[in-house]
Design an enzyme around this catalytic site. Sequence first.
Site, short mmCIF file in Angstrom:
data_model
loop_
_atom_site.label_atom_id
_atom_site.label_comp_id
_atom_site.label_asym_id
_atom_site.label_seq_id
_atom_site.Cartn_x
_atom_site.Cartn_y
_atom_site.Cartn_z
N VAL A 216 0.87 -1.18 0.00
CA VAL A 216 0.00 0.00 0.00
C VAL A 216 0.91 1.23 0.00
O VAL A 216 1.73 1.41 0.90
CB VAL A 216 -0.93 0.01 1.22
CG1 VAL A 216 -1.81 1.27 1.21
CG2 VAL A 216 -1.79 -1.24 1.25
N GLY A 257 2.74 -9.29 6.22
CA GLY A 257 3.19 -8.50 7.36
C GLY A 257 3.08 -7.02 7.04
O GLY A 257 3.30 -6.61 5.89
N GLY A 258 2.76 -6.19 8.04
CA GLY A 258 2.62 -4.77 7.79
C GLY A 258 1.60 -4.50 6.71
O GLY A 258 0.47 -4.99 6.75
N ASP A 259 2.01 -3.71 5.71
CA ASP A 259 1.10 -3.42 4.59
C ASP A 259 1.45 -4.24 3.35
O ASP A 259 0.99 -3.92 2.25
CB ASP A 259 1.15 -1.93 4.25
CG ASP A 259 2.54 -1.50 3.76
OD1 ASP A 259 3.54 -1.92 4.38
OD2 ASP A 259 2.62 -0.75 2.77
N GLU A 260 2.25 -5.30 3.54
CA GLU A 260 2.64 -6.12 2.40
C GLU A 260 1.67 -7.29 2.21
O GLU A 260 1.48 -8.11 3.12
CB GLU A 260 4.06 -6.66 2.58
CG GLU A 260 4.56 -7.40 1.34
CD GLU A 260 6.01 -7.88 1.49
OE1 GLU A 260 6.58 -8.33 0.47
OE2 GLU A 260 6.55 -7.82 2.60
#
Length: 341
Positions: A216, A257-260
């Site tokens: 994102v 993970g995170g925005d991945e």
Amino acid sequence: MAGLRARDPRAAARSCVLILLVCAGVLCAFNLTGMSGGSAAAESATWVGIGIELVLIALCTRVRPEVLDRSGLLVVVGLSGVTLICSLNLVTEDPSAAAQAFLALPVLWASSYFRAGAVLLITAAAVTGDAVTLFLLAPLGTAFTDAVFFGAVLVLIALMQTRSNRTQDRLVAALHEQATVDALTGLANRRSFDEALGTAVRRPRPAGTAVVLIDVDRFKSINDAYGHPVGDAALVHVSGLLRGRVRAGDAVLARLGGDELAVLLPGCGETTAVHRAQDLLDAVAARPLRLDDGTLVPLSLSIGVAHTATATGAEDLYSAADGALYRAKRGGRGRVATPAR
């Protein structure tokens, strides 16, 4: 029928062998010590029973448990156990509590390892067989009392163990979901994605396999400007849009993970994978996140696509997609990129 199948065929077969060995040993001891009743007919019937148990043991050890389960033979083993116990009680003319107690073994075994249909069938057979034996051997009043009492015990064993199994199955399912599903987005997690990627590479398809990695754009700025709850909402929003355009039957959509995020596309050609990635990018760009106060938060994606046509092995394929993702970011974000040729 699914209701007559074992929950775990291998465990059911192993435990069946153990129970049969114990029963054969007990019957053998009864015969050798004269506790089977003393008559020639009773001793002969007991030895026949031991022989049948040895045959069942051979069946459970020589034939694959999955085959036994699919063919219904595991359920037949349970019913055979009930029949054998009742027959021995009749031949030895033994309606005692000790003789009836053996019927608890097939019921306990069935309720521990089988689904509800098989448990009901074997328990009903045990209760019916015990009642018939008692009414043939004991006075009417005694037979009725024993049949009701021991029938209730068998049913209670089946109900309690079945309920315990259902609770265990729910806990296992919950643990499995926690281990394989991302709690925030409901997508597959990194572990599930890695396993699916490894499987796809080990079992290649004619069209090959593609990996699509997604970030994102400026996600940290969204968190800084609106707060982390809005950042989480943005991830959920994007995940929902992607899920609507990724068919679960032919792809794996995951949060790494995170925005991945990532999409695994087995059996997908390289050109088709790029087109599908562009479709995902356009879908997110066309649907900004609407906040509670009506504010629209525009969202965009950077996407990298790699294919087994140019990368071999799970690590190489992922690395190629990761490199393509950074090409998309360096190229200005909001675009789809492939590895440099």
